[in-house]
Write a protein that holds these residues in place. Structure first.
Motif, PDB file in Angstrom:
ATOM      1  N   GLU A  11     -22.265 -71.518   7.674  1.00 50.05           N
ATOM      2  CA  GLU A  11     -21.464 -70.663   8.548  1.00 50.05           C
ATOM      3  C   GLU A  11     -20.301 -71.455   9.117  1.00 50.05           C
ATOM      4  OE1 GLU A  11     -21.954 -67.351   9.436  1.00 50.05           O
ATOM      5  OE2 GLU A  11     -23.642 -67.264   8.039  1.00 50.05           O
ATOM      6  N   THR A  12     -19.300 -70.743   9.586  1.00 53.12           N
ATOM      7  CA  THR A  12     -18.197 -71.353  10.316  1.00 53.12           C
ATOM      8  C   THR A  12     -18.142 -70.701  11.682  1.00 53.12           C
ATOM      9  OG1 THR A  12     -16.998 -71.759   8.282  1.00 53.12           O
ATOM     10  CG2 THR A  12     -15.727 -71.831  10.306  1.00 53.12           C
ATOM     11  N   SER A  13     -18.003 -71.513  12.714  1.00 55.29           N
ATOM     12  CA  SER A  13     -17.954 -70.983  14.075  1.00 55.29           C
ATOM     13  C   SER A  13     -16.691 -71.476  14.779  1.00 55.29           C
ATOM     14  CB  SER A  13     -19.190 -71.421  14.859  1.00 55.29           C
ATOM     15  OG  SER A  13     -18.988 -72.681  15.447  1.00 55.29           O
ATOM     16  N   PRO A  14     -16.314 -70.801  15.874  1.00 61.17           N
ATOM     17  CA  PRO A  14     -15.148 -71.244  16.636  1.00 61.17           C
ATOM     18  C   PRO A  14     -15.448 -72.404  17.586  1.00 61.17           C
ATOM     19  CG  PRO A  14     -16.055 -69.261  17.615  1.00 61.17           C
ATOM     20  CD  PRO A  14     -16.842 -69.530  16.361  1.00 61.17           C
ATOM     21  N   VAL A  15     -16.703 -72.818  17.663  1.00 60.00           N
ATOM     22  CA  VAL A  15     -17.130 -73.873  18.589  1.00 60.00           C
ATOM     23  C   VAL A  15     -16.920 -75.247  17.947  1.00 60.00           C
ATOM     24  CG1 VAL A  15     -19.091 -74.789  19.890  1.00 60.00           C
ATOM     25  CG2 VAL A  15     -18.825 -72.313  19.622  1.00 60.00           C
ATOM     26  N   ALA A  16     -16.420 -76.195  18.720  1.00 59.15           N
ATOM     27  CA  ALA A  16     -16.183 -77.556  18.226  1.00 59.15           C
ATOM     28  C   ALA A  16     -17.492 -78.221  17.797  1.00 59.15           C
ATOM     29  CB  ALA A  16     -15.506 -78.387  19.313  1.00 59.15           C
ATOM     30  N   PRO A  17     -17.435 -79.082  16.762  1.00 61.11           N
ATOM     31  CA  PRO A  17     -18.652 -79.714  16.242  1.00 61.11           C
ATOM     32  C   PRO A  17     -19.468 -80.475  17.285  1.00 61.11           C
ATOM     33  CG  PRO A  17     -16.806 -80.196  14.804  1.00 61.11           C
ATOM     34  CD  PRO A  17     -16.258 -79.490  16.006  1.00 61.11           C
ATOM     35  N   GLY A  18     -18.816 -81.204  18.175  1.00 60.54           N
ATOM     36  CA  GLY A  18     -19.543 -81.993  19.173  1.00 60.54           C
ATOM     37  C   GLY A  18     -20.384 -81.124  20.101  1.00 60.54           C
ATOM     38  N   SER A 110     -13.694 -77.591  11.254  1.00 55.53           N
ATOM     39  CA  SER A 110     -13.068 -76.544  10.452  1.00 55.53           C
ATOM     40  C   SER A 110     -12.058 -75.853  11.356  1.00 55.53           C
ATOM     41  CB  SER A 110     -14.117 -75.550   9.952  1.00 55.53           C
ATOM     42  OG  SER A 110     -13.501 -74.500   9.242  1.00 55.53           O
ATOM     43  N   GLY A 111     -10.788 -76.227  11.216  1.00 54.16           N
ATOM     44  CA  GLY A 111      -9.779 -75.734  12.153  1.00 54.16           C
ATOM     45  C   GLY A 111     -10.138 -76.236  13.541  1.00 54.16           C
ATOM     46  N   SER A 112     -10.216 -75.332  14.502  1.00 56.38           N
ATOM     47  CA  SER A 112     -10.621 -75.731  15.857  1.00 56.38           C
ATOM     48  C   SER A 112     -12.118 -75.544  16.061  1.00 56.38           C
ATOM     49  CB  SER A 112      -9.844 -74.922  16.895  1.00 56.38           C
ATOM     50  OG  SER A 112     -10.127 -73.544  16.739  1.00 56.38           O
ATOM     51  N   GLY A 113     -12.834 -75.173  15.007  1.00 55.16           N
ATOM     52  CA  GLY A 113     -14.269 -74.920  15.105  1.00 55.16           C
ATOM     53  C   GLY A 113     -15.092 -75.826  14.215  1.00 55.16           C
ATOM     54  N   THR A 114     -16.188 -75.263  13.695  1.00 59.01           N
ATOM     55  CA  THR A 114     -17.168 -76.043  12.948  1.00 59.01           C
ATOM     56  C   THR A 114     -17.621 -75.334  11.692  1.00 59.01           C
ATOM     57  OG1 THR A 114     -18.035 -76.964  15.006  1.00 59.01           O
ATOM     58  CG2 THR A 114     -19.478 -77.097  13.094  1.00 59.01           C
ATOM     59  N   HIS A 115     -17.723 -76.101  10.607  1.00 53.03           N
ATOM     60  CA  HIS A 115     -18.417 -75.633   9.411  1.00 53.03           C
ATOM     61  C   HIS A 115     -19.830 -76.211   9.511  1.00 53.03           C
ATOM     62  CE1 HIS A 115     -19.798 -75.878   5.175  1.00 53.03           C
ATOM     63  NE2 HIS A 115     -19.374 -74.633   5.205  1.00 53.03           N
ATOM     64  N   TYR A 116     -20.831 -75.334   9.502  1.00 49.72           N
ATOM     65  CA  TYR A 116     -22.226 -75.712   9.693  1.00 49.72           C
ATOM     66  C   TYR A 116     -22.967 -75.450   8.391  1.00 49.72           C
ATOM     67  CZ  TYR A 116     -26.957 -75.552  11.700  1.00 49.72           C
ATOM     68  OH  TYR A 116     -28.283 -75.771  11.994  1.00 49.72           O
ATOM     69  N   LYS A 117     -23.724 -76.440   7.932  1.00 52.23           N
ATOM     70  CA  LYS A 117     -24.524 -76.271   6.717  1.00 52.23           C
ATOM     71  C   LYS A 117     -25.913 -76.834   6.956  1.00 52.23           C
ATOM     72  CE  LYS A 117     -24.592 -77.018   1.742  1.00 52.23           C
ATOM     73  NZ  LYS A 117     -23.850 -77.533   0.588  1.00 52.23           N
ATOM     74  N   MET A 118     -26.922 -76.025   6.619  1.00 56.56           N
ATOM     75  CA  MET A 118     -28.313 -76.457   6.723  1.00 56.56           C
ATOM     76  C   MET A 118     -28.977 -76.297   5.358  1.00 56.56           C
ATOM     77  SD  MET A 118     -31.457 -74.938   9.006  1.00 56.56           S
ATOM     78  CE  MET A 118     -31.294 -75.949  10.463  1.00 56.56           C
ATOM     79  N   ASN A 149     -26.681 -68.250  15.772  1.00 60.20           N
ATOM     80  CA  ASN A 149     -25.774 -67.222  16.302  1.00 60.20           C
ATOM     81  C   ASN A 149     -25.875 -67.097  17.815  1.00 60.20           C
ATOM     82  OD1 ASN A 149     -24.518 -66.494  13.891  1.00 60.20           O
ATOM     83  ND2 ASN A 149     -26.138 -65.057  13.369  1.00 60.20           N
ATOM     84  N   ALA A 150     -27.089 -67.167  18.358  1.00 60.85           N
ATOM     85  CA  ALA A 150     -27.264 -67.074  19.806  1.00 60.85           C
ATOM     86  C   ALA A 150     -26.604 -68.258  20.517  1.00 60.85           C
ATOM     87  CB  ALA A 150     -28.748 -67.000  20.154  1.00 60.85           C
ATOM     88  N   VAL A 151     -26.736 -69.448  19.950  1.00 69.16           N
ATOM     89  CA  VAL A 151     -26.139 -70.636  20.556  1.00 69.16           C
ATOM     90  C   VAL A 151     -24.615 -70.578  20.460  1.00 69.16           C
ATOM     91  CG1 VAL A 151     -25.894 -73.150  20.355  1.00 69.16           C
ATOM     92  CG2 VAL A 151     -28.168 -72.099  20.323  1.00 69.16           C
ATOM     93  N   VAL A 152     -24.085 -70.165  19.317  1.00 65.70           N
ATOM     94  CA  VAL A 152     -22.627 -70.029  19.175  1.00 65.70           C
ATOM     95  C   VAL A 152     -22.102 -69.024  20.194  1.00 65.70           C
ATOM     96  CG1 VAL A 152     -20.792 -69.169  17.652  1.00 65.70           C
ATOM     97  CG2 VAL A 152     -22.483 -70.781  16.772  1.00 65.70           C
ATOM     98  N   GLU A 153     -22.778 -67.912  20.345  1.00 60.19           N
ATOM     99  CA  GLU A 153     -22.353 -66.906  21.316  1.00 60.19           C
ATOM    100  C   GLU A 153     -22.387 -67.468  22.739  1.00 60.19           C
ATOM    101  OE1 GLU A 153     -23.713 -62.538  23.036  1.00 60.19           O
ATOM    102  OE2 GLU A 153     -24.404 -63.143  21.042  1.00 60.19           O
ATOM    103  N   HIS A 154     -23.469 -68.165  23.069  1.00 55.47           N
ATOM    104  CA  HIS A 154     -23.599 -68.774  24.406  1.00 55.47           C
ATOM    105  C   HIS A 154     -22.472 -69.777  24.652  1.00 55.47           C
ATOM    106  CE1 HIS A 154     -25.375 -70.687  27.918  1.00 55.47           C
ATOM    107  NE2 HIS A 154     -25.278 -71.838  27.293  1.00 55.47           N
ATOM    108  N   LEU A 155     -22.211 -70.647  23.714  1.00 59.70           N
ATOM    109  CA  LEU A 155     -21.168 -71.661  23.891  1.00 59.70           C
ATOM    110  C   LEU A 155     -19.775 -71.024  23.940  1.00 59.70           C
ATOM    111  CD1 LEU A 155     -22.483 -74.491  21.526  1.00 59.70           C
ATOM    112  CD2 LEU A 155     -22.653 -74.371  24.023  1.00 59.70           C
ATOM    113  N   SER A 156     -19.566 -69.974  23.170  1.00 63.44           N
ATOM    114  CA  SER A 156     -18.271 -69.291  23.184  1.00 63.44           C
ATOM    115  C   SER A 156     -18.013 -68.642  24.543  1.00 63.44           C
ATOM    116  CB  SER A 156     -18.223 -68.228  22.080  1.00 63.44           C
ATOM    117  OG  SER A 156     -18.282 -68.830  20.813  1.00 63.44           O
ATOM    118  N   LYS A 157     -19.055 -68.099  25.142  1.00 63.81           N
ATOM    119  CA  LYS A 157     -18.917 -67.429  26.457  1.00 63.81           C
ATOM    120  C   LYS A 157     -18.910 -68.421  27.622  1.00 63.81           C
ATOM    121  CE  LYS A 157     -21.038 -63.034  25.187  1.00 63.81           C
ATOM    122  NZ  LYS A 157     -22.199 -62.158  25.396  1.00 63.81           N
ATOM    123  N   ASN A 158     -19.380 -69.637  27.382  1.00 66.22           N
ATOM    124  CA  ASN A 158     -19.497 -70.660  28.431  1.00 66.22           C
ATOM    125  C   ASN A 158     -18.820 -71.943  27.972  1.00 66.22           C
ATOM    126  OD1 ASN A 158     -21.517 -69.281  30.382  1.00 66.22           O
ATOM    127  ND2 ASN A 158     -22.444 -69.032  28.363  1.00 66.22           N
TER     128      ASN A 158
END
Length: 163
Positions: A11-18, A110-118, A149-158
């Motif tokens: 997945e790719t998310s808008p949240v920074a990798p760190g 990935s841009g300003s976000g993260t490419h996540y692979k498991m 998805n829940a963590v990405v949503e939480h971090l995006s809102k906070n």
């Protein structure tokens, strides 16, 4: 014993990798019960007292969840490169077919976000065979994706969470 390897998800998310790495890997014992209280009741350290190589965490699932617990051991951890390798070593989530499951997680910018692979390596008991359509594999993928998805949503809102 057989070993079956599948990509759990990518997945790719808008949240920074760190931030994402901290929330999902380093500080998950604090973040996940807060973000998903209906799924994860608590996460306890069984061995070690911080997320580091060799530590074992027990994930205790909430009442009504299909499983009671699973224990994960950290095999490799590279904080700078956002990589973790861990093993589900025990728990009813492994079912009758699995001895253990080794997961590899890599997060890259990935841009300003993260490419996540498991990627998951399923080690079966005896001559058991599993496929990507096996309920334990499909259920594991769904569970991991829901947590992600829940963590990405939480971090995006906070924006200050896990900063």
């Amino acid at each position: 014993m057989g070993v079956y390897t599948f990509t759990t998800f990518e997945e790719t998310s808008p949240v920074a990798p760190g931030r994402l790495f901290k929330a999902l890997c380093l500080d998950n014992h604090n973040v996940l019960p807060k973000v998903l209280p209906n799924v994860i009741k608590s996460i306890d350290f069984v061995e070690g007292n911080s997320t580091s190589v060799g530590c074992v965490k027990q994930f205790n699932f909430a009442e009504g969840a299909p499983y009671k617990y699973v224990k994960d051991k950290i095999n490799e951890l590279d904080v700078n490169n956002h990589y973790v390798k861990f093993t589900n070593i025990e728990g009813d989530a492994l079912g009758d077919k699995l001895d253990h499951v080794v997961y590899e997680v890599k997060m890259t910018p990935s841009g300003s976000g993260t490419h996540y692979k498991m990627i998951a390596h399923y080690h079966t008991k005896g001559d058991a065979v599993i496929t990507e359509t096996d309920p334990i594999v499909k259920g594991g993928k769904e569970s991991m994706l829901n947590v992600y998805n829940a963590v990405v949503e939480h971090l995006s809102k906070n924006p200050s969470a896990c900063a």
